[in-house]
Design a protein around this motif. Structure first.
Motif, PDB file in Angstrom:
ATOM      1  N   GLN A 112       0.823  -1.210   0.000  1.00 37.49           N
ATOM      2  CA  GLN A 112       0.000   0.000   0.000  1.00 37.49           C
ATOM      3  C   GLN A 112       0.861   1.266   0.000  1.00 37.49           C
ATOM      4  O   GLN A 112       0.463   2.302  -0.527  1.00 37.49           O
ATOM      5  CB  GLN A 112      -0.975   0.008   1.183  1.00 37.49           C
ATOM      6  CG  GLN A 112      -0.314  -0.171   2.553  1.00 37.49           C
ATOM      7  CD  GLN A 112      -0.324  -1.606   3.006  1.00 37.49           C
ATOM      8  OE1 GLN A 112      -0.089  -2.496   2.196  1.00 37.49           O
ATOM      9  NE2 GLN A 112      -0.593  -1.818   4.289  1.00 37.49           N
ATOM     10  N   ASP A 113       2.087   1.177   0.554  1.00 40.16           N
ATOM     11  CA  ASP A 113       2.979   2.330   0.543  1.00 40.16           C
ATOM     12  C   ASP A 113       3.479   2.634  -0.867  1.00 40.16           C
ATOM     13  O   ASP A 113       3.825   3.777  -1.189  1.00 40.16           O
ATOM     14  CB  ASP A 113       4.171   2.078   1.462  1.00 40.16           C
ATOM     15  CG  ASP A 113       3.753   1.958   2.931  1.00 40.16           C
ATOM     16  OD1 ASP A 113       2.704   2.524   3.281  1.00 40.16           O
ATOM     17  OD2 ASP A 113       4.469   1.296   3.699  1.00 40.16           O
ATOM     18  N   LEU A 114       3.560   1.609  -1.692  1.00 41.05           N
ATOM     19  CA  LEU A 114       4.036   1.777  -3.059  1.00 41.05           C
ATOM     20  C   LEU A 114       2.909   2.097  -4.033  1.00 41.05           C
ATOM     21  O   LEU A 114       3.135   2.260  -5.223  1.00 41.05           O
ATOM     22  CB  LEU A 114       4.749   0.502  -3.519  1.00 41.05           C
ATOM     23  CG  LEU A 114       6.016   0.123  -2.738  1.00 41.05           C
ATOM     24  CD1 LEU A 114       6.534  -1.222  -3.200  1.00 41.05           C
ATOM     25  CD2 LEU A 114       7.087   1.188  -2.902  1.00 41.05           C
ATOM     26  N   ASP A 115       1.679   2.158  -3.512  1.00 39.29           N
ATOM     27  CA  ASP A 115       0.516   2.456  -4.335  1.00 39.29           C
ATOM     28  C   ASP A 115       0.366   1.440  -5.470  1.00 39.29           C
ATOM     29  O   ASP A 115       0.127   1.803  -6.626  1.00 39.29           O
ATOM     30  CB  ASP A 115       0.594   3.879  -4.894  1.00 39.29           C
ATOM     31  CG  ASP A 115      -0.757   4.348  -5.463  1.00 39.29           C
ATOM     32  OD1 ASP A 115      -1.792   3.847  -4.968  1.00 39.29           O
ATOM     33  OD2 ASP A 115      -0.761   5.192  -6.372  1.00 39.29           O
ATOM     34  N   ILE A 116       0.572   0.156  -5.140  1.00 41.41           N
ATOM     35  CA  ILE A 116       0.408  -0.923  -6.111  1.00 41.41           C
ATOM     36  C   ILE A 116      -0.845  -1.708  -5.743  1.00 41.41           C
ATOM     37  O   ILE A 116      -0.986  -2.149  -4.598  1.00 41.41           O
ATOM     38  CB  ILE A 116       1.633  -1.862  -6.113  1.00 41.41           C
ATOM     39  CG1 ILE A 116       2.878  -1.082  -6.546  1.00 41.41           C
ATOM     40  CG2 ILE A 116       1.410  -3.055  -7.035  1.00 41.41           C
ATOM     41  CD1 ILE A 116       4.158  -1.873  -6.432  1.00 41.41           C
ATOM     42  N   ALA A 117      -1.733  -1.841  -6.698  1.00 48.47           N
ATOM     43  CA  ALA A 117      -2.972  -2.570  -6.425  1.00 48.47           C
ATOM     44  C   ALA A 117      -2.677  -4.055  -6.264  1.00 48.47           C
ATOM     45  O   ALA A 117      -1.880  -4.629  -7.009  1.00 48.47           O
ATOM     46  CB  ALA A 117      -3.961  -2.348  -7.559  1.00 48.47           C
ATOM     47  N   ALA A 118      -3.308  -4.663  -5.275  1.00 52.37           N
ATOM     48  CA  ALA A 118      -3.150  -6.112  -5.081  1.00 52.37           C
ATOM     49  C   ALA A 118      -3.767  -6.838  -6.264  1.00 52.37           C
ATOM     50  O   ALA A 118      -4.858  -6.483  -6.728  1.00 52.37           O
ATOM     51  CB  ALA A 118      -3.825  -6.535  -3.785  1.00 52.37           C
TER      52      ALA A 118
END
Length: 269
Positions: A4-10
């Motif tokens: 979530q810190d890297l703003d990457i969607a799961a």
């Protein structure tokens, strides 16, 4: 960093995860497509089949299986070898890898295990502590397993059967293979829970579009359906059409392996 810190969607279960290539041993190497959901199902099947817990520690001497340790959330080590050349694994390198992480599990190809046996000049104290040794990727001679048992007397020696397109399909151990004895072909054990196995008729004119199951004991082609079965081949549409027939509303995978199922439900290749 957390995802979530890297703003990457799961990723979702149906999102593409990997294209894994076959070895090319039985024809041109083919790319096999997997989704995240299929790989997760494969991980869960392996965890259940081999009773893997958070306290296990895994040495992988086979490159594709190196990803399963982290996926299972357990400590994973790689032996000092060329992973593209399994026969470069020596007894000393495998024992050292087991020592470094206090391994409880090992996965190595039959070629790698054969070289371990040929280079073992004495006891291997760290390998002797493991509880489970798995070997797959090619037929595993029972004599190889018997000799290996002397190096790891406390380990269960397992030989899962499957292929790049779907693994595991079946599993057996040295103890069970020895108890079954000789038969038509090599006994690869019982289908694993969650994997449906069909022996389909092989038509004299070649591959039939329709699957026709044959009776117990009759030789035919192994056809399987599992939750961890891959999506199919990468941009090989005709191969995909031939290999993935629909039978009674479900898509199956033709393995191309000749086999029969005995009266006890065991699969013989």
């Amino acid at each position: 960093a957390r995802m979530q810190d890297l703003d990457i969607a799961a990723p979702g279960a149906d999102d593409p995860a990997a294209v894994v290539f076959t070895s090319g041993a039985t024809g041109p190497a083919k790319g096999v497509r997997y989704t995240h959901g299929q790989l997760c199902a494969q991980r869960d099947a392996l965890r259940a089949l081999y009773r893997i817990t958070d306290s296990d520690r895994f040495v992988a001497a086979f490159a594709p299986f190196a990803v399963f340790g982290p996926a299972l959330g357990i400590a994973t080590g790689l032996a000092d070898m060329d992973v593209t050349a399994p026969a470069t694994l020596t007894a000393a390198a495998l024992d050292d890898a087991c020592r470094r992480i206090d391994a409880t599990m090992v996965f190595a190809s039959p070629a790698a295990l054969a070289n371990v046996l040929s280079t073992a000049s004495g006891p291997l104290p760290s390998l002797a502590k493991v509880r489970l040794v798995m070997s797959a990727g090619a037929p595993v001679p029972i004599e190889t397993l018997r000799r290996l048992a002397a190096l790891c007397p406390h380990a269960e020696l397992c030989t899962p059967y499957g292929m790049t397109e779907v693994l595991p399909v079946a599993d057996t151990t040295l103890t069970r293979r020895a108890a079954v004895g000789a038969g038509r072909g090599v006994c690869v054990g019982d289908p694993v829970p969650g994997c449906d196995v069909m022996i389909a008729a092989v038509e004299s004119t070649g591959i039939s579009a329709a699957l026709r199951p044959v009776p117990v004991g009759t030789t035919g082609e192994v056809v399987v359906h599992t939750p961890w079965m891959s999506s199919g081949y990468d941009r090989l549409w005709h191969t995909q059409q031939l290999a993935r027939p629909v039978h009674e509303g479900r898509t199956w995978h033709r393995t191309g392996d000749v086999s029969h199922v005995d009266a006890s439900g065991r699969l013989w290749i």
